[in-house]
Design a protein around this motif. Structure first.
Motif, short mmCIF file in Angstrom:
data_model
loop_
_atom_site.label_atom_id
_atom_site.label_comp_id
_atom_site.label_asym_id
_atom_site.label_seq_id
_atom_site.Cartn_x
_atom_site.Cartn_y
_atom_site.Cartn_z
N PRO A 1 0.80 -1.23 0.00
CA PRO A 1 0.00 0.00 0.00
C PRO A 1 0.84 1.28 0.00
O PRO A 1 0.79 2.09 0.92
CB PRO A 1 -0.84 -0.13 1.27
CG PRO A 1 0.04 -0.91 2.19
CD PRO A 1 0.79 -1.88 1.31
N ILE A 2 1.61 1.45 -1.06
CA ILE A 2 2.43 2.66 -1.23
C ILE A 2 2.22 3.14 -2.66
O ILE A 2 2.24 2.35 -3.60
CB ILE A 2 3.92 2.38 -0.95
CG1 ILE A 2 4.10 1.98 0.52
CG2 ILE A 2 4.77 3.60 -1.27
CD1 ILE A 2 5.50 1.61 0.91
N ALA A 3 2.03 4.45 -2.80
CA ALA A 3 1.76 5.04 -4.11
C ALA A 3 2.90 4.76 -5.09
O ALA A 3 4.08 4.81 -4.73
CB ALA A 3 1.56 6.55 -3.98
N ILE A 4 2.52 4.49 -6.34
CA ILE A 4 3.52 4.22 -7.37
C ILE A 4 4.46 5.40 -7.59
O ILE A 4 5.62 5.21 -7.93
CB ILE A 4 2.87 3.79 -8.71
CG1 ILE A 4 1.95 4.88 -9.25
CG2 ILE A 4 2.16 2.46 -8.54
CD1 ILE A 4 1.42 4.61 -10.65
N GLU A 5 3.97 6.60 -7.35
CA GLU A 5 4.82 7.79 -7.46
C GLU A 5 5.94 7.72 -6.41
O GLU A 5 7.09 7.98 -6.69
CB GLU A 5 3.97 9.05 -7.27
CG GLU A 5 4.74 10.33 -7.21
CD GLU A 5 5.37 10.75 -8.54
OE1 GLU A 5 6.20 11.67 -8.49
OE2 GLU A 5 5.05 10.19 -9.59
N ARG A 6 5.58 7.33 -5.19
CA ARG A 6 6.57 7.23 -4.11
C ARG A 6 7.50 6.03 -4.28
O ARG A 6 8.59 6.00 -3.76
CB ARG A 6 5.87 7.14 -2.77
CG ARG A 6 5.04 8.38 -2.45
CD ARG A 6 4.79 8.51 -0.99
NE ARG A 6 3.81 9.46 -0.56
CZ ARG A 6 3.79 10.76 -0.80
NH1 ARG A 6 4.70 11.28 -1.55
NH2 ARG A 6 2.87 11.53 -0.33
N HIS B 1 8.22 3.60 5.66
CA HIS B 1 6.92 2.94 5.80
C HIS B 1 7.07 1.43 5.55
O HIS B 1 6.52 0.61 6.29
CB HIS B 1 5.93 3.56 4.80
CG HIS B 1 4.56 2.99 4.87
ND1 HIS B 1 3.67 3.29 5.87
CD2 HIS B 1 3.92 2.12 4.03
CE1 HIS B 1 2.55 2.63 5.66
NE2 HIS B 1 2.67 1.91 4.56
N MET B 2 7.80 1.08 4.53
CA MET B 2 8.01 -0.32 4.21
C MET B 2 8.75 -1.04 5.33
O MET B 2 8.39 -2.16 5.70
CB MET B 2 8.77 -0.44 2.88
CG MET B 2 7.94 0.02 1.69
SD MET B 2 8.91 0.18 0.18
CE MET B 2 9.03 -1.55 -0.28
N ARG B 3 9.77 -0.41 5.86
CA ARG B 3 10.54 -1.03 6.97
C ARG B 3 9.65 -1.28 8.18
O ARG B 3 9.76 -2.31 8.84
CB ARG B 3 11.71 -0.13 7.34
CG ARG B 3 12.87 -0.23 6.40
CD ARG B 3 14.09 0.51 6.95
NE ARG B 3 15.04 0.69 5.89
CZ ARG B 3 15.24 1.84 5.23
NH1 ARG B 3 14.59 2.93 5.56
NH2 ARG B 3 16.11 1.91 4.25
N ARG B 4 8.74 -0.32 8.49
CA ARG B 4 7.84 -0.48 9.63
C ARG B 4 6.94 -1.69 9.47
O ARG B 4 6.48 -2.27 10.46
CB ARG B 4 6.99 0.77 9.84
CG ARG B 4 7.74 1.84 10.62
CD ARG B 4 6.84 3.00 10.95
NE ARG B 4 6.79 3.82 9.73
CZ ARG B 4 5.76 4.53 9.36
NH1 ARG B 4 4.67 4.56 10.06
NH2 ARG B 4 5.80 5.23 8.26
N PHE B 5 6.66 -2.07 8.24
CA PHE B 5 5.81 -3.22 7.99
C PHE B 5 6.61 -4.48 7.65
O PHE B 5 6.08 -5.45 7.12
CB PHE B 5 4.80 -2.90 6.87
CG PHE B 5 3.72 -1.99 7.35
CD1 PHE B 5 2.63 -2.49 8.03
CD2 PHE B 5 3.83 -0.61 7.17
CE1 PHE B 5 1.64 -1.62 8.51
CE2 PHE B 5 2.84 0.23 7.64
CZ PHE B 5 1.75 -0.26 8.31
#
Length: 103
Positions: free
Chosen positions: A19-24, A95-99
């Motif tokens: 769940p992370i925007a493709i732009e990011r 954000h990815m690391r937190r998950f």
């Protein structure tokens, strides 16, 4: 409509796997907006033969198509673009690391 407006609309389109925007995620490589309302979005796809590409394209068309003045949305898969984890913006990386997603 401008390229900035298109980029803002693309913030609502997430990578099909997380769940992370493709732009990011660094997947949006170029946006061209014509005077005729045609929007060309060029993407770097991280995974060759990704099963989520068709869903991703549909999400892009829906998000960008809602912008005033858009008559057509074209999506070009930029397989020639190198994509690495370094393409991901720092906030998305955190954000990815937190998950539990290791980069």
């Amino acid at each position: 409509m401008t390229g900035e407006e298109v980029r803002a609309a693309l913030l609502s389109v997430n990578d099909p796997h997380i769940p992370i925007a493709i732009e990011r995620m660094g997947m949006v490589r170029d946006i061209q907006v014509s005077d005729m309302g045609v929007v060309d979005v060029e993407l770097a796809i991280p995974c060759l033969a990704c099963p989520g590409v068709s869903m991703l394209k549909q999400s892009i068309k829906e998000a960008v198509g809602r912008l005033e003045g858009v008559r057509e949305v074209k999506i070009n898969e930029g397989w020639h673009h190198e994509w690495t984890t370094q393409s991901i913006d720092p906030l998305a990386r955190e954000h990815m690391r937190r998950f539990g997603i290791q980069l």
